[in-house]
Design a protein around this motif. Structure first.
Motif, PDB file in Angstrom:
ATOM      1  N   PHE A  16       7.350  11.743  11.315  1.00 35.85           N
ATOM      2  CA  PHE A  16       6.595  10.795  12.138  1.00 35.85           C
ATOM      3  C   PHE A  16       5.899   9.758  11.268  1.00 35.85           C
ATOM      4  CE2 PHE A  16       2.404   9.613  13.798  1.00 35.85           C
ATOM      5  CZ  PHE A  16       2.775   8.940  14.965  1.00 35.85           C
ATOM      6  N   PHE A  17       5.234  10.227  10.206  1.00 35.94           N
ATOM      7  CA  PHE A  17       4.540   9.292   9.309  1.00 35.94           C
ATOM      8  C   PHE A  17       5.528   8.365   8.605  1.00 35.94           C
ATOM      9  CE2 PHE A  17       0.721  12.342   8.849  1.00 35.94           C
ATOM     10  CZ  PHE A  17       0.013  11.646   9.813  1.00 35.94           C
ATOM     11  N   ALA A  18       6.679   8.910   8.210  1.00 36.53           N
ATOM     12  CA  ALA A  18       7.678   8.076   7.534  1.00 36.53           C
ATOM     13  C   ALA A  18       8.223   7.011   8.483  1.00 36.53           C
ATOM     14  CB  ALA A  18       8.819   8.954   7.014  1.00 36.53           C
ATOM     15  N   PHE A  19       8.412   7.370   9.745  1.00 38.59           N
ATOM     16  CA  PHE A  19       8.892   6.402  10.738  1.00 38.59           C
ATOM     17  C   PHE A  19       7.846   5.319  10.986  1.00 38.59           C
ATOM     18  CE2 PHE A  19       9.061   5.004  15.186  1.00 38.59           C
ATOM     19  CZ  PHE A  19      10.344   4.473  15.240  1.00 38.59           C
ATOM     20  N   LYS A  20       6.580   5.730  11.036  1.00 38.62           N
ATOM     21  CA  LYS A  20       5.509   4.793  11.380  1.00 38.62           C
ATOM     22  C   LYS A  20       5.093   3.916  10.205  1.00 38.62           C
ATOM     23  CE  LYS A  20       0.918   4.578  13.543  1.00 38.62           C
ATOM     24  NZ  LYS A  20      -0.144   5.364  14.239  1.00 38.62           N
ATOM     25  N   TYR A  21       5.026   4.511   8.999  1.00 41.63           N
ATOM     26  CA  TYR A  21       4.465   3.778   7.860  1.00 41.63           C
ATOM     27  C   TYR A  21       5.487   3.428   6.779  1.00 41.63           C
ATOM     28  CZ  TYR A  21      -0.049   5.168   9.823  1.00 41.63           C
ATOM     29  OH  TYR A  21      -1.132   5.347  10.658  1.00 41.63           O
ATOM     30  N   GLY A  22       6.699   3.937   6.912  1.00 40.84           N
ATOM     31  CA  GLY A  22       7.697   3.668   5.884  1.00 40.84           C
ATOM     32  C   GLY A  22       7.752   4.775   4.842  1.00 40.84           C
ATOM     33  N   ARG A  23       8.335   4.463   3.721  1.00 45.05           N
ATOM     34  CA  ARG A  23       8.564   5.458   2.669  1.00 45.05           C
ATOM     35  C   ARG A  23       7.275   6.174   2.279  1.00 45.05           C
ATOM     36  NH1 ARG A  23      10.377   3.504  -3.213  1.00 45.05           N
ATOM     37  NH2 ARG A  23       8.147   2.966  -3.223  1.00 45.05           N
ATOM     38  N   ILE A  24       7.383   7.484   2.128  1.00 42.11           N
ATOM     39  CA  ILE A  24       6.245   8.285   1.661  1.00 42.11           C
ATOM     40  C   ILE A  24       6.313   8.361   0.141  1.00 42.11           C
ATOM     41  CG2 ILE A  24       5.061  10.496   1.804  1.00 42.11           C
ATOM     42  CD1 ILE A  24       5.169   8.887   4.444  1.00 42.11           C
ATOM     43  N   ASP A  25       5.253   7.931  -0.501  1.00 43.34           N
ATOM     44  CA  ASP A  25       5.239   7.868  -1.971  1.00 43.34           C
ATOM     45  C   ASP A  25       4.739   9.162  -2.607  1.00 43.34           C
ATOM     46  OD1 ASP A  25       5.864   4.870  -2.429  1.00 43.34           O
ATOM     47  OD2 ASP A  25       4.264   4.860  -0.925  1.00 43.34           O
ATOM     48  N   TRP A  26       3.814   9.811  -1.939  1.00 45.14           N
ATOM     49  CA  TRP A  26       3.216  11.029  -2.494  1.00 45.14           C
ATOM     50  C   TRP A  26       3.033  12.053  -1.381  1.00 45.14           C
ATOM     51  CZ3 TRP A  26       1.930  11.294  -7.738  1.00 45.14           C
ATOM     52  CH2 TRP A  26       1.942  10.087  -8.434  1.00 45.14           C
ATOM     53  N   LEU A  27       3.209  13.319  -1.721  1.00 48.92           N
ATOM     54  CA  LEU A  27       2.908  14.415  -0.803  1.00 48.92           C
ATOM     55  C   LEU A  27       2.339  15.565  -1.618  1.00 48.92           C
ATOM     56  CD1 LEU A  27       4.943  15.715   2.199  1.00 48.92           C
ATOM     57  CD2 LEU A  27       4.082  17.348   0.501  1.00 48.92           C
ATOM     58  N   GLU A  28       1.106  15.934  -1.322  1.00 44.41           N
ATOM     59  CA  GLU A  28       0.421  16.974  -2.079  1.00 44.41           C
ATOM     60  C   GLU A  28      -0.479  17.787  -1.159  1.00 44.41           C
ATOM     61  OE1 GLU A  28       0.811  17.693  -5.227  1.00 44.41           O
ATOM     62  OE2 GLU A  28       1.841  15.909  -5.988  1.00 44.41           O
ATOM     63  N   SER A  29      -0.698  19.042  -1.558  1.00 40.99           N
ATOM     64  CA  SER A  29      -1.709  19.867  -0.894  1.00 40.99           C
ATOM     65  C   SER A  29      -2.796  20.292  -1.881  1.00 40.99           C
ATOM     66  CB  SER A  29      -1.066  21.111  -0.283  1.00 40.99           C
ATOM     67  OG  SER A  29      -0.567  21.965  -1.301  1.00 40.99           O
ATOM     68  N   MET A  33       0.847  -1.195   0.000  1.00 38.71           N
ATOM     69  CA  MET A  33       0.000   0.000   0.000  1.00 38.71           C
ATOM     70  C   MET A  33       0.884   1.247   0.000  1.00 38.71           C
ATOM     71  SD  MET A  33      -2.878   1.260   2.785  1.00 38.71           S
ATOM     72  CE  MET A  33      -3.961  -0.102   2.437  1.00 38.71           C
ATOM     73  N   GLN A  34       0.603   2.180  -0.915  1.00 40.15           N
ATOM     74  CA  GLN A  34       1.387   3.407  -0.997  1.00 40.15           C
ATOM     75  C   GLN A  34       0.900   4.423   0.036  1.00 40.15           C
ATOM     76  OE1 GLN A  34       1.307   4.768  -5.125  1.00 40.15           O
ATOM     77  NE2 GLN A  34       3.252   3.725  -5.474  1.00 40.15           N
ATOM     78  N   ASN A  35       1.856   5.181   0.553  1.00 41.97           N
ATOM     79  CA  ASN A  35       1.555   6.212   1.539  1.00 41.97           C
ATOM     80  C   ASN A  35       1.411   7.568   0.866  1.00 41.97           C
ATOM     81  OD1 ASN A  35       1.771   4.462   3.854  1.00 41.97           O
ATOM     82  ND2 ASN A  35       3.992   4.489   3.541  1.00 41.97           N
ATOM     83  N   PHE A  36       0.296   8.205   1.104  1.00 43.07           N
ATOM     84  CA  PHE A  36      -0.010   9.506   0.509  1.00 43.07           C
ATOM     85  C   PHE A  36      -0.261  10.506   1.631  1.00 43.07           C
ATOM     86  CE2 PHE A  36      -1.564  11.500  -3.530  1.00 43.07           C
ATOM     87  CZ  PHE A  36      -1.842  12.748  -3.017  1.00 43.07           C
ATOM     88  N   ILE A  37       0.608  11.518   1.729  1.00 39.61           N
ATOM     89  CA  ILE A  37       0.406  12.586   2.716  1.00 39.61           C
ATOM     90  C   ILE A  37      -0.317  13.738   2.039  1.00 39.61           C
ATOM     91  CG2 ILE A  37       1.536  14.348   4.115  1.00 39.61           C
ATOM     92  CD1 ILE A  37       3.650  12.376   4.859  1.00 39.61           C
ATOM     93  N   PHE A  38      -1.441  14.109   2.619  1.00 46.80           N
ATOM     94  CA  PHE A  38      -2.221  15.228   2.107  1.00 46.80           C
ATOM     95  C   PHE A  38      -2.079  16.383   3.103  1.00 46.80           C
ATOM     96  CE2 PHE A  38      -5.521  15.846  -1.221  1.00 46.80           C
ATOM     97  CZ  PHE A  38      -5.748  17.195  -0.999  1.00 46.80           C
ATOM     98  N   ILE A  39      -1.461  17.475   2.624  1.00 48.41           N
ATOM     99  CA  ILE A  39      -1.277  18.665   3.457  1.00 48.41           C
ATOM    100  C   ILE A  39      -2.543  19.506   3.430  1.00 48.41           C
ATOM    101  CG2 ILE A  39       0.110  20.739   3.850  1.00 48.41           C
ATOM    102  CD1 ILE A  39       1.734  18.232   4.205  1.00 48.41           C
ATOM    103  N   SER A  40      -3.018  19.887   4.601  1.00 50.56           N
ATOM    104  CA  SER A  40      -4.222  20.715   4.742  1.00 50.56           C
ATOM    105  C   SER A  40      -5.424  20.092   4.035  1.00 50.56           C
ATOM    106  CB  SER A  40      -3.970  22.129   4.202  1.00 50.56           C
ATOM    107  OG  SER A  40      -5.062  22.986   4.469  1.00 50.56           O
ATOM    108  N   PRO A  41      -5.787  18.880   4.395  1.00 53.82           N
ATOM    109  CA  PRO A  41      -6.913  18.218   3.719  1.00 53.82           C
ATOM    110  C   PRO A  41      -8.262  18.835   4.063  1.00 53.82           C
ATOM    111  CG  PRO A  41      -6.228  16.926   5.612  1.00 53.82           C
ATOM    112  CD  PRO A  41      -5.234  18.042   5.484  1.00 53.82           C
TER     113      PRO A  41
END
Length: 223
Positions: A69-82, A1-9
């Protein structure tokens, strides 16, 4: 599963729908924002796998720690977008710092943010662009205007919105009056340069010189 960080969702308020569809498509959706979790819309809460609240999204260190924190908990971050132009440079800095290669990096920002830098890439794509002059001093601007003729439009170099075009407010003084609507500036008005010399350039819309073709839609048939 890919990790997607959404800034200011949470802002704009309809952005929960992006998170919803990302989750539906199998993404691990992780939100970072400055709104308390209890105040988030129920639809957004249901669309996030986890949410990290920071004191202010303007504080880079706080947001950096949230991503770490998210990278430590879930591993590599694949996407980061706002999906928000206001955070364009912030998003790029975070991707660069965390080696997230799925989007713009800090090195990409000049051609994305600076109007004078964009022109080179339009030209590479075969798109005609209007001539321009970076503001240096009054005489330099006057010489350029005398060379290309009116009309001219003065725009900030890095501001992304079109307010000065749509609202027609000039950032320069004309005949000692500020602000003044662009559509009321006459060809022989004297434009005086306040303290904007480092931030603006003169963009000249000389369409006939560029031989641009304006495509018009045919009128609707009479009914």
């Amino acid at each position: 599963m890919q990790n997607f960080i959404f800034i200011s969702p949470n802002f704009p308020t309809n952005y929960w729908q992006f998170c919803h569809e990302l989750k539906n498509n199998g993404m691990n959706v992780l939100g970072i924002g400055d709104q308390p979790y209890d105040e988030l819309k129920p639809e957004l809460k249901d669309s996030l796998n986890e949410y990290y609240k920071v004191g202010s999204l303007e504080n880079y260190d706080e947001v950096y720690r949230a991503v770490a924190f998210f990278a430590f908990k879930y591993g590599r971050i694949d996407w980061l977008e706002s999906n928000n132009e206001y955070w364009l440079e912030r998003d790029a800095a975070l991707r660069t710092d965390f080696h997230i290669t799925s989007g713009f990096q800090t090195s990409d920002m000049p051609r994305i943010k600076y109007k004078s830098k964009m022109k080179e890439y339009y030209q590479k794509a075969g798109i005609a662009t209007a001539r321009y002059h970076m503001v240096d001093d009054y005489e330099g601007c006057r010489k350029f205007i005398d060379e290309v003729g009116y009309p001219v439009v003065v725009k900030p170099e890095t501001i992304s919105n079109m307010a000065s075009m749509i609202c027609g407010i000039s950032p320069l003084m004309t005949n000692g009056i500020q602000p003044k609507k662009l559509n009321t500036i006459q060809p022989r008005d004297t434009v005086t340069n306040p303290s904007l010399a480092k931030n603006i350039f003169v963009l000249v819309f000389s369409w006939y010189r560029q031989r641009l073709t304006v495509r018009r839609q045919p009128p609707p048939p009479d009914r």
